[in-house]
Design a protein around this motif. Structure first.
Motif, PDB file in Angstrom:
ATOM      1  N   LEU A 125       1.019  -1.035   0.593  1.00 37.43           N
ATOM      2  CA  LEU A 125      -0.061  -0.604  -0.080  1.00 37.43           C
ATOM      3  C   LEU A 125       0.530   1.597   0.059  1.00 37.43           C
ATOM      4  O   LEU A 125       0.553   2.438  -0.588  1.00 37.43           O
ATOM      5  N   GLY A 126       1.885   1.736   0.533  1.00 33.44           N
ATOM      6  CA  GLY A 126       3.339   2.117   0.472  1.00 33.44           C
ATOM      7  C   GLY A 126       3.135   2.866  -0.252  1.00 33.44           C
ATOM      8  O   GLY A 126       3.343   3.462  -1.213  1.00 33.44           O
ATOM      9  N   VAL A 127       3.701   1.945  -1.285  1.00 32.12           N
ATOM     10  CA  VAL A 127       4.055   2.243  -2.624  1.00 32.12           C
ATOM     11  C   VAL A 127       3.592   2.566  -3.649  1.00 32.12           C
ATOM     12  O   VAL A 127       3.541   3.067  -4.657  1.00 32.12           O
ATOM     13  N   ALA A 128       2.063   1.898  -3.934  1.00 31.11           N
ATOM     14  CA  ALA A 128       1.372   2.251  -4.819  1.00 31.11           C
ATOM     15  C   ALA A 128       0.983   3.145  -4.136  1.00 31.11           C
ATOM     16  O   ALA A 128       0.510   4.467  -4.926  1.00 31.11           O
ATOM     17  N   ALA A 129       0.514   4.316  -2.537  1.00 32.64           N
ATOM     18  CA  ALA A 129       0.861   5.706  -2.661  1.00 32.64           C
ATOM     19  C   ALA A 129       1.608   6.675  -3.592  1.00 32.64           C
ATOM     20  O   ALA A 129       1.313   7.141  -3.778  1.00 32.64           O
ATOM     21  N   THR A 130       2.576   6.036  -2.866  1.00 33.49           N
ATOM     22  CA  THR A 130       3.666   6.594  -3.792  1.00 33.49           C
ATOM     23  C   THR A 130       4.133   6.903  -5.683  1.00 33.49           C
ATOM     24  O   THR A 130       4.402   7.862  -6.177  1.00 33.49           O
ATOM     25  N   TRP A 131       3.793   5.500  -5.921  1.00 36.05           N
ATOM     26  CA  TRP A 131       3.086   5.445  -7.241  1.00 36.05           C
ATOM     27  C   TRP A 131       2.108   6.806  -7.649  1.00 36.05           C
ATOM     28  O   TRP A 131       2.188   7.107  -8.453  1.00 36.05           O
ATOM     29  N   VAL A 132       0.654   6.887  -7.009  1.00 35.15           N
ATOM     30  CA  VAL A 132       0.138   7.291  -7.226  1.00 35.15           C
ATOM     31  C   VAL A 132       0.828   8.912  -7.317  1.00 35.15           C
ATOM     32  O   VAL A 132      -0.023  10.103  -8.108  1.00 35.15           O
ATOM     33  N   VAL A 133       1.051   8.832  -5.986  1.00 37.80           N
ATOM     34  CA  VAL A 133       1.832  10.563  -6.047  1.00 37.80           C
ATOM     35  C   VAL A 133       2.601  10.970  -7.295  1.00 37.80           C
ATOM     36  O   VAL A 133       2.550  12.035  -7.950  1.00 37.80           O
ATOM     37  N   GLN A 134       3.576  10.271  -7.595  1.00 37.71           N
ATOM     38  CA  GLN A 134       4.205  10.374  -8.321  1.00 37.71           C
ATOM     39  C   GLN A 134       3.556  10.553  -9.785  1.00 37.71           C
ATOM     40  O   GLN A 134       3.918  11.357 -10.452  1.00 37.71           O
ATOM     41  N   SER A 135       2.452   9.966 -10.494  1.00 35.76           N
ATOM     42  CA  SER A 135       1.679   9.830 -11.382  1.00 35.76           C
ATOM     43  C   SER A 135       1.457  11.354 -11.249  1.00 35.76           C
ATOM     44  O   SER A 135       0.957  11.701 -12.128  1.00 35.76           O
ATOM     45  N   VAL A 136       0.788  12.100 -10.091  1.00 36.39           N
ATOM     46  CA  VAL A 136       0.146  12.721 -10.171  1.00 36.39           C
ATOM     47  C   VAL A 136       0.850  14.100 -10.644  1.00 36.39           C
ATOM     48  O   VAL A 136       0.658  15.382 -11.295  1.00 36.39           O
ATOM     49  N   VAL A 137       2.196  14.166  -9.992  1.00 32.96           N
ATOM     50  CA  VAL A 137       2.998  14.824 -10.132  1.00 32.96           C
ATOM     51  C   VAL A 137       3.973  14.902 -11.483  1.00 32.96           C
ATOM     52  O   VAL A 137       3.476  15.772 -11.963  1.00 32.96           O
TER      53      VAL A 137
END
Length: 225
Positions: A125-137
Protein backbone atom coordinates in the motif's frame (compact mmCIF):
# COMPACT_ATOMS: atom_id res chain seq x y z
CA UNK A 1 106.22 28.18 4.30
CA UNK A 2 104.36 26.27 1.57
CA UNK A 3 102.37 24.03 3.92
CA UNK A 4 101.04 26.95 5.94
CA UNK A 5 100.05 28.81 2.78
CA UNK A 6 98.11 25.77 1.54
CA UNK A 7 96.31 25.40 4.89
CA UNK A 8 95.31 29.06 4.88
CA UNK A 9 93.99 28.82 1.31
CA UNK A 10 91.98 25.67 2.15
CA UNK A 11 90.56 27.35 5.26
CA UNK A 12 89.60 30.44 3.25
CA UNK A 13 87.93 28.28 0.58
CA UNK A 14 85.88 26.39 3.18
CA UNK A 15 84.86 29.66 4.79
CA UNK A 16 83.70 31.03 1.43
CA UNK A 17 81.60 27.89 0.78
CA UNK A 18 79.66 28.15 4.05
CA UNK A 19 75.95 28.75 3.46
CA UNK A 20 74.42 31.92 4.87
CA UNK A 21 72.28 31.54 7.96
CA UNK A 22 68.57 31.50 7.04
CA UNK A 23 66.46 34.15 8.71
CA UNK A 24 62.78 33.80 9.62
CA UNK A 25 61.15 37.22 9.70
CA UNK A 26 57.98 37.35 11.81
CA UNK A 27 55.18 39.82 11.31
CA UNK A 28 52.35 39.78 13.84
CA UNK A 29 48.95 41.11 12.88
CA UNK A 30 47.36 43.71 15.15
CA UNK A 31 45.02 42.37 17.82
CA UNK A 32 42.09 44.28 16.31
CA UNK A 33 42.86 43.12 12.76
CA UNK A 34 39.49 41.39 12.46
CA UNK A 35 37.74 44.74 12.76
CA UNK A 36 39.74 46.31 9.97
CA UNK A 37 37.99 47.48 6.81
CA UNK A 38 40.21 45.45 4.49
CA UNK A 39 39.60 42.26 6.44
CA UNK A 40 35.86 42.74 6.29
CA UNK A 41 36.01 43.23 2.53
CA UNK A 42 38.15 40.15 2.08
CA UNK A 43 35.68 38.04 4.04
CA UNK A 44 32.80 38.89 1.73
CA UNK A 45 31.42 35.96 -0.24
CA UNK A 46 29.02 35.75 -3.16
CA UNK A 47 25.40 35.60 -1.99
CA UNK A 48 24.18 32.08 -1.26
CA UNK A 49 20.93 30.94 -2.86
CA UNK A 50 18.76 29.82 0.04
CA UNK A 51 15.43 30.11 -1.74
CA UNK A 52 15.84 27.13 -4.07
CA UNK A 53 16.81 24.62 -1.33
CA UNK A 54 13.95 25.94 0.79
CA UNK A 55 11.46 25.42 -2.04
CA UNK A 56 12.85 21.93 -2.68
CA UNK A 57 12.47 21.09 1.00
CA UNK A 58 8.87 22.26 0.96
CA UNK A 59 8.18 20.15 -2.12
CA UNK A 60 9.71 17.10 -0.46
CA UNK A 61 7.68 17.64 2.71
CA UNK A 62 4.49 18.08 0.69
CA UNK A 63 5.28 14.91 -1.26
CA UNK A 64 5.87 12.87 1.90
CA UNK A 65 2.65 14.15 3.46
CA UNK A 66 0.77 13.29 0.27
CA UNK A 67 2.18 9.76 0.24
CA UNK A 68 1.25 9.12 3.88
CA UNK A 69 -2.24 10.56 3.40
CA UNK A 70 -2.80 8.52 0.25
CA UNK A 71 -1.70 5.37 2.05
CA UNK A 72 -4.19 6.04 4.84
CA UNK A 73 -6.91 6.39 2.21
CA UNK A 74 -5.89 3.08 0.65
CA UNK A 75 -5.97 1.42 4.06
CA UNK A 76 -9.55 2.54 4.60
CA UNK A 77 -10.51 1.38 1.12
CA UNK A 78 -8.95 -2.01 1.85
CA UNK A 79 -10.85 -2.35 5.12
CA UNK A 80 -14.15 -1.54 3.43
CA UNK A 81 -13.87 -3.32 0.09
CA UNK A 82 -11.67 -6.42 0.52
CA UNK A 83 -11.98 -9.43 2.78
CA UNK A 84 -10.99 -9.12 6.40
CA UNK A 85 -8.12 -11.57 5.95
CA UNK A 86 -6.68 -9.66 2.98
CA UNK A 87 -7.01 -6.33 4.77
CA UNK A 88 -5.29 -7.83 7.81
CA UNK A 89 -2.34 -8.91 5.65
CA UNK A 90 -2.08 -5.51 3.96
CA UNK A 91 -2.20 -3.60 7.24
CA UNK A 92 0.00 -5.96 9.24
CA UNK A 93 2.97 -4.59 11.18
CA UNK A 94 5.79 -6.44 9.42
CA UNK A 95 8.35 -5.83 12.18
CA UNK A 96 6.11 -7.29 14.91
CA UNK A 97 5.21 -10.18 12.63
CA UNK A 98 8.91 -10.84 12.10
CA UNK A 99 9.43 -10.99 15.86
CA UNK A 100 6.60 -13.49 16.27
CA UNK A 101 7.93 -15.65 13.45
CA UNK A 102 11.37 -15.72 15.08
CA UNK A 103 9.85 -17.56 18.06
CA UNK A 104 8.39 -20.37 15.96
CA UNK A 105 11.65 -22.19 15.41
CA UNK A 106 11.63 -21.96 11.61
CA UNK A 107 14.63 -22.79 9.51
CA UNK A 108 16.60 -19.82 8.21
CA UNK A 109 15.43 -20.12 4.56
CA UNK A 110 11.80 -20.50 5.62
CA UNK A 111 12.04 -17.64 8.10
CA UNK A 112 13.64 -15.33 5.54
CA UNK A 113 11.03 -16.20 2.92
CA UNK A 114 8.10 -15.67 5.29
CA UNK A 115 9.39 -12.28 6.43
CA UNK A 116 10.02 -11.19 2.84
CA UNK A 117 6.49 -12.27 1.85
CA UNK A 118 4.92 -10.47 4.80
CA UNK A 119 6.92 -7.33 4.07
CA UNK A 120 5.86 -7.45 0.42
CA UNK A 121 2.20 -7.43 1.42
CA UNK A 122 2.55 -4.86 4.20
CA UNK A 123 4.65 -2.53 2.05
CA UNK A 124 2.41 -2.77 -1.02
CA UNK A 125 0.00 0.00 0.00
CA UNK A 126 2.88 2.38 0.71
CA UNK A 127 4.42 1.73 -2.70
CA UNK A 128 1.01 2.12 -4.35
CA UNK A 129 0.58 5.46 -2.61
CA UNK A 130 4.02 6.55 -3.82
CA UNK A 131 3.09 5.55 -7.36
CA UNK A 132 -0.12 7.58 -7.25
CA UNK A 133 1.59 10.70 -5.89
CA UNK A 134 4.44 10.51 -8.40
CA UNK A 135 1.96 9.97 -11.22
CA UNK A 136 0.01 13.06 -10.18
CA UNK A 137 3.26 15.01 -10.12
CA UNK A 138 4.00 13.86 -13.68
CA UNK A 139 0.51 14.92 -14.78
CA UNK A 140 1.25 18.38 -13.43
CA UNK A 141 4.69 18.55 -15.06
CA UNK A 142 3.54 17.30 -18.46
CA UNK A 143 0.15 18.97 -18.89
CA UNK A 144 -0.32 21.81 -16.39
CA UNK A 145 2.98 23.48 -15.58
CA UNK A 146 4.15 26.15 -17.97
CA UNK A 147 7.71 25.42 -19.20
CA UNK A 148 10.39 27.95 -18.34
CA UNK A 149 12.14 27.50 -21.67
CA UNK A 150 10.57 27.78 -25.12
CA UNK A 151 12.56 24.72 -26.17
CA UNK A 152 10.45 22.63 -23.78
CA UNK A 153 7.22 23.41 -25.62
CA UNK A 154 5.65 20.22 -27.01
CA UNK A 155 2.50 19.45 -28.89
CA UNK A 156 -0.17 17.25 -27.35
CA UNK A 157 1.11 14.02 -28.90
CA UNK A 158 4.62 14.66 -27.66
CA UNK A 159 3.28 15.46 -24.20
CA UNK A 160 1.41 12.15 -24.17
CA UNK A 161 4.54 10.25 -25.21
CA UNK A 162 6.58 11.99 -22.53
CA UNK A 163 3.90 11.30 -19.93
CA UNK A 164 3.71 7.62 -20.93
CA UNK A 165 7.51 7.25 -20.64
CA UNK A 166 7.53 8.87 -17.23
CA UNK A 167 4.64 6.77 -15.91
CA UNK A 168 6.42 3.69 -17.23
CA UNK A 169 9.58 4.75 -15.37
CA UNK A 170 7.66 5.44 -12.17
CA UNK A 171 6.01 2.03 -12.38
CA UNK A 172 9.31 0.22 -12.91
CA UNK A 173 10.99 2.07 -10.03
CA UNK A 174 8.10 1.43 -7.66
CA UNK A 175 8.07 -2.24 -8.60
CA UNK A 176 11.79 -2.58 -7.93
CA UNK A 177 11.35 -0.66 -4.69
CA UNK A 178 8.72 -3.12 -3.46
CA UNK A 179 10.73 -6.19 -4.45
CA UNK A 180 14.02 -4.97 -2.99
CA UNK A 181 12.34 -3.78 0.21
CA UNK A 182 11.00 -7.30 0.68
CA UNK A 183 14.38 -8.86 -0.06
CA UNK A 184 16.13 -6.42 2.26
CA UNK A 185 13.71 -7.20 5.07
CA UNK A 186 14.20 -10.93 4.58
CA UNK A 187 17.96 -10.58 4.77
CA UNK A 188 17.86 -8.04 7.59
CA UNK A 189 16.14 -10.42 10.00
CA UNK A 190 19.26 -12.57 9.92
CA UNK A 191 20.85 -9.82 12.01
CA UNK A 192 17.88 -8.87 14.19
CA UNK A 193 14.22 -9.97 14.06
CA UNK A 194 12.77 -6.47 14.47
CA UNK A 195 15.39 -3.81 13.75
CA UNK A 196 16.89 -5.84 10.93
CA UNK A 197 13.50 -6.12 9.26
CA UNK A 198 12.72 -2.42 9.05
CA UNK A 199 16.32 -1.36 8.34
CA UNK A 200 16.52 -3.89 5.52
CA UNK A 201 13.15 -2.71 4.24
CA UNK A 202 14.27 0.92 4.19
CA UNK A 203 17.58 0.13 2.50
CA UNK A 204 15.88 -2.04 -0.10
CA UNK A 205 13.27 0.63 -0.71
CA UNK A 206 16.02 3.13 -1.57
CA UNK A 207 18.17 0.65 -3.48
CA UNK A 208 15.38 -0.64 -5.71
CA UNK A 209 15.01 2.44 -7.96
CA UNK A 210 18.79 2.80 -8.23
CA UNK A 211 19.15 -0.81 -9.35
CA UNK A 212 16.31 -0.32 -11.82
CA UNK A 213 18.04 2.71 -13.36
CA UNK A 214 21.35 0.84 -13.68
CA UNK A 215 19.75 -2.26 -15.21
CA UNK A 216 17.72 -0.36 -17.77
CA UNK A 217 20.70 1.77 -18.71
CA UNK A 218 22.64 -1.43 -19.40
CA UNK A 219 19.74 -2.61 -21.55
CA UNK A 220 19.80 0.77 -23.34
CA UNK A 221 16.30 1.61 -22.14
CA UNK A 222 17.07 4.52 -19.79
CA UNK A 223 14.31 5.45 -17.39
CA UNK A 224 12.94 8.96 -17.24
CA UNK A 225 13.79 11.04 -14.19
Amino acid sequence: DLVNDLNEKIHDSIHDLQLPIKEYPLELKPLLYAFGFKHLNDSERPPVDLVTPFHNSLKQIAREISVVTTRRIFERIAVRHVSQRTAWKLLKDAAKSSKRKALRGMSIPEYTYCVARTTFRAHALGVAATWVVQSVVQVYKCFIRQPDDDDELFDEKEKLRLFARRIYSVTIKCGFSLVFASIGAGLGVLLHPVHGQWIGCILGDFAGPVVAILIFEKLQFPLEG
